[in-house]
Design a protein around this motif. Structure first.
Motif, short mmCIF file in Angstrom:
data_model
loop_
_atom_site.label_atom_id
_atom_site.label_comp_id
_atom_site.label_asym_id
_atom_site.label_seq_id
_atom_site.Cartn_x
_atom_site.Cartn_y
_atom_site.Cartn_z
N ILE A 1 0.84 -1.20 0.00
CA ILE A 1 0.00 0.00 0.00
C ILE A 1 0.87 1.25 0.00
O ILE A 1 1.74 1.41 0.86
N LEU A 2 0.64 2.11 -0.99
CA LEU A 2 1.23 3.45 -0.99
C LEU A 2 0.14 4.40 -0.52
O LEU A 2 -0.94 4.46 -1.11
N ALA A 3 0.41 5.16 0.54
CA ALA A 3 -0.63 5.97 1.17
C ALA A 3 -0.19 7.43 1.28
O ALA A 3 0.95 7.72 1.64
N ILE A 4 -1.12 8.33 0.96
CA ILE A 4 -0.89 9.75 1.14
C ILE A 4 -1.67 10.20 2.37
O ILE A 4 -2.80 9.74 2.59
N GLU A 5 -1.07 11.08 3.17
CA GLU A 5 -1.71 11.51 4.42
C GLU A 5 -1.94 13.02 4.49
O GLU A 5 -2.68 13.48 5.35
N ASP A 6 -1.30 13.80 3.61
CA ASP A 6 -1.42 15.26 3.65
C ASP A 6 -2.01 15.78 2.35
O ASP A 6 -1.77 15.22 1.28
N MET A 7 -2.74 16.88 2.44
CA MET A 7 -3.41 17.45 1.27
C MET A 7 -2.39 17.91 0.23
O MET A 7 -1.47 18.67 0.53
N PRO A 8 -2.52 17.46 -1.02
CA PRO A 8 -1.61 17.89 -2.07
C PRO A 8 -1.83 19.36 -2.42
O PRO A 8 -2.93 19.89 -2.28
N SER A 9 -0.76 20.00 -2.89
CA SER A 9 -0.85 21.42 -3.24
C SER A 9 -0.57 21.64 -4.72
O SER A 9 -0.28 22.76 -5.13
N THR A 10 -0.67 20.61 -5.52
CA THR A 10 -0.33 20.70 -6.94
C THR A 10 -1.40 20.05 -7.79
O THR A 10 -2.19 19.23 -7.31
N ARG A 11 -1.42 20.39 -9.08
CA ARG A 11 -2.34 19.76 -10.03
C ARG A 11 -1.81 18.44 -10.55
O ARG A 11 -2.54 17.68 -11.16
N ARG A 12 -0.54 18.16 -10.36
CA ARG A 12 0.07 16.98 -10.97
C ARG A 12 -0.26 15.72 -10.19
O ARG A 12 -0.48 15.75 -8.97
N PRO A 13 -0.27 14.56 -10.85
CA PRO A 13 -0.58 13.30 -10.17
C PRO A 13 0.43 12.95 -9.09
O PRO A 13 1.60 13.34 -9.15
N LEU A 14 -0.03 12.19 -8.11
CA LEU A 14 0.83 11.73 -7.03
C LEU A 14 1.99 10.90 -7.59
O LEU A 14 3.15 11.09 -7.22
N LEU A 15 1.68 9.94 -8.47
CA LEU A 15 2.69 9.19 -9.23
C LEU A 15 2.57 9.63 -10.68
O LEU A 15 1.54 9.42 -11.31
N ALA B 1 -8.76 21.50 -3.88
CA ALA B 1 -9.64 22.52 -4.43
C ALA B 1 -9.93 22.25 -5.90
O ALA B 1 -9.20 21.55 -6.59
N ALA B 2 -11.03 22.83 -6.37
CA ALA B 2 -11.53 22.53 -7.72
C ALA B 2 -10.55 22.85 -8.83
O ALA B 2 -10.62 22.28 -9.91
N ASP B 3 -9.62 23.77 -8.59
CA ASP B 3 -8.66 24.11 -9.64
C ASP B 3 -7.48 23.16 -9.69
O ASP B 3 -6.55 23.34 -10.45
N ARG B 4 -7.51 22.12 -8.86
CA ARG B 4 -6.42 21.14 -8.84
C ARG B 4 -6.98 19.77 -9.24
O ARG B 4 -7.58 19.09 -8.42
N ARG B 5 -6.80 19.39 -10.50
CA ARG B 5 -7.30 18.10 -10.97
C ARG B 5 -6.29 17.02 -10.59
O ARG B 5 -5.66 16.39 -11.43
N TYR B 6 -6.16 16.82 -9.30
CA TYR B 6 -5.16 15.92 -8.76
C TYR B 6 -5.54 14.47 -9.04
O TYR B 6 -6.70 14.08 -8.90
N ALA B 7 -4.57 13.64 -9.43
CA ALA B 7 -4.82 12.23 -9.71
C ALA B 7 -3.89 11.36 -8.87
O ALA B 7 -2.80 11.78 -8.49
N ALA B 8 -4.33 10.15 -8.61
CA ALA B 8 -3.47 9.21 -7.89
C ALA B 8 -2.32 8.74 -8.77
O ALA B 8 -1.17 8.66 -8.32
N LEU B 9 -2.60 8.45 -10.04
CA LEU B 9 -1.59 7.89 -10.95
C LEU B 9 -1.79 8.46 -12.34
O LEU B 9 -2.91 8.41 -12.87
N GLY B 10 -0.74 8.99 -12.92
CA GLY B 10 -0.81 9.52 -14.27
C GLY B 10 0.45 9.19 -15.04
O GLY B 10 1.50 8.92 -14.45
N GLY B 11 0.33 9.20 -16.37
CA GLY B 11 1.52 8.93 -17.16
C GLY B 11 1.26 8.99 -18.64
O GLY B 11 0.13 9.19 -19.09
N ASN B 12 2.33 8.83 -19.41
CA ASN B 12 2.22 8.81 -20.86
C ASN B 12 3.35 7.96 -21.42
O ASN B 12 4.28 7.58 -20.71
N GLY B 13 3.24 7.66 -22.71
CA GLY B 13 4.25 6.85 -23.38
C GLY B 13 3.61 5.72 -24.16
O GLY B 13 2.39 5.51 -24.10
N GLU B 14 4.42 4.98 -24.87
CA GLU B 14 3.94 3.88 -25.70
C GLU B 14 4.14 2.55 -24.97
O GLU B 14 5.12 2.36 -24.25
N GLY B 15 3.20 1.64 -25.17
CA GLY B 15 3.32 0.31 -24.59
C GLY B 15 3.25 0.30 -23.08
O GLY B 15 3.94 -0.50 -22.43
#
Length: 207
Positions: free
Chosen positions: A75-89, A111-125
């Motif tokens: 389990i990877l767990a977050i305990e504090d409120m994020p302050s960024t729009r970028r995903p946690l991973l 807050a609504a202006d932070r589209r925070y995600a647990a996991l995000g990424g890009n690339g092929e395959g």
């Protein structure tokens, strides 16, 4: 001589057993980057609950496979409120995967202006499969630019239903994303928002 793939795996398993200042982020990032610098390998999250964040862990991990020892076990767990729009991973590169672990977002709802995600990424395959995201907050999984990705057999949940303000799986409309396979995922108290072209949506459940 070059280090073997089996040696890389053993090194990453060892690295992931060390925690600095009660937060796992630094060691996890170090292990991912070490594997990527060797040309690929497997980073294994051991059983247990490991605190990460709230700032993002961002890395280029081509040919690296991040996996745990099972949903609800590693389990990877977050305990504090994020302050960024970028995903946690936030993962970049080609032919990487994340599997067999839980990400616990503790129902933190930025807050609504932070589209925070647990996991995000890009690339092929790239592949995200057999993971659980619980108490996800705003977004569970988001995939950016890719023409070949898989999201399969994931359980994504929000404790308090509010599907108008969050999404379990997001494929954004403002990036070139095609040819994805989104299969066998189970979403509870949340929805999917899928843009792009030529995706296969098979056997997903939204409740």
């Amino acid at each position: 001589s070059d280090i073997s793939r089996s040696q890389v795996r053993r090194i990453q398993r060892l690295l992931c057993k060390t925690v600095i200042n009660n937060n796992y982020s630094e060691e996890l990032l170090r292990a991912l980057m070490a594997a990527a610098e060797r040309g690929g390998g497997e980073v294994v999250i051991p059983a247990g609950r490991h605190v990460i964040g709230p700032e993002p862990i961002e890395a280029d991990i081509s040919n690296v496979h991040l996996r745990g020892e099972g949903k609800g076990t590693s389990i990877l767990a977050i305990e504090d409120m994020p302050s960024t729009r970028r995903p946690l991973l936030l993962l970049h590169g080609n032919n990487w995967s994340v599997s067999d672990l839980t990400i616990d977002c503790a129902d933190l709802y930025p807050a609504a202006d932070r589209r925070y995600a647990a996991l995000g990424g890009n690339g092929e395959g790239i592949a995200i499969h057999d993971i659980e995201i619980k108490g996800m907050g705003r977004v569970g999984i988001v995939v950016g630019s890719s023409s070949s990705f898989r999201i399969e057999n994931c359980d994504i949940s929000l404790t308090t239903p509010d599907s108008s303000l969050n999404s379990g799986i997001v494929i954004p409309k403002n990036v070139p994303t095609t040819g994805g396979i989104i299969k066998g995922n189970r979403l509870f108290n949340t929805i999917m928002q899928i843009a792009g072209r030529n995706h296969q949506l098979i056997g997903n459940i939204c409740k």
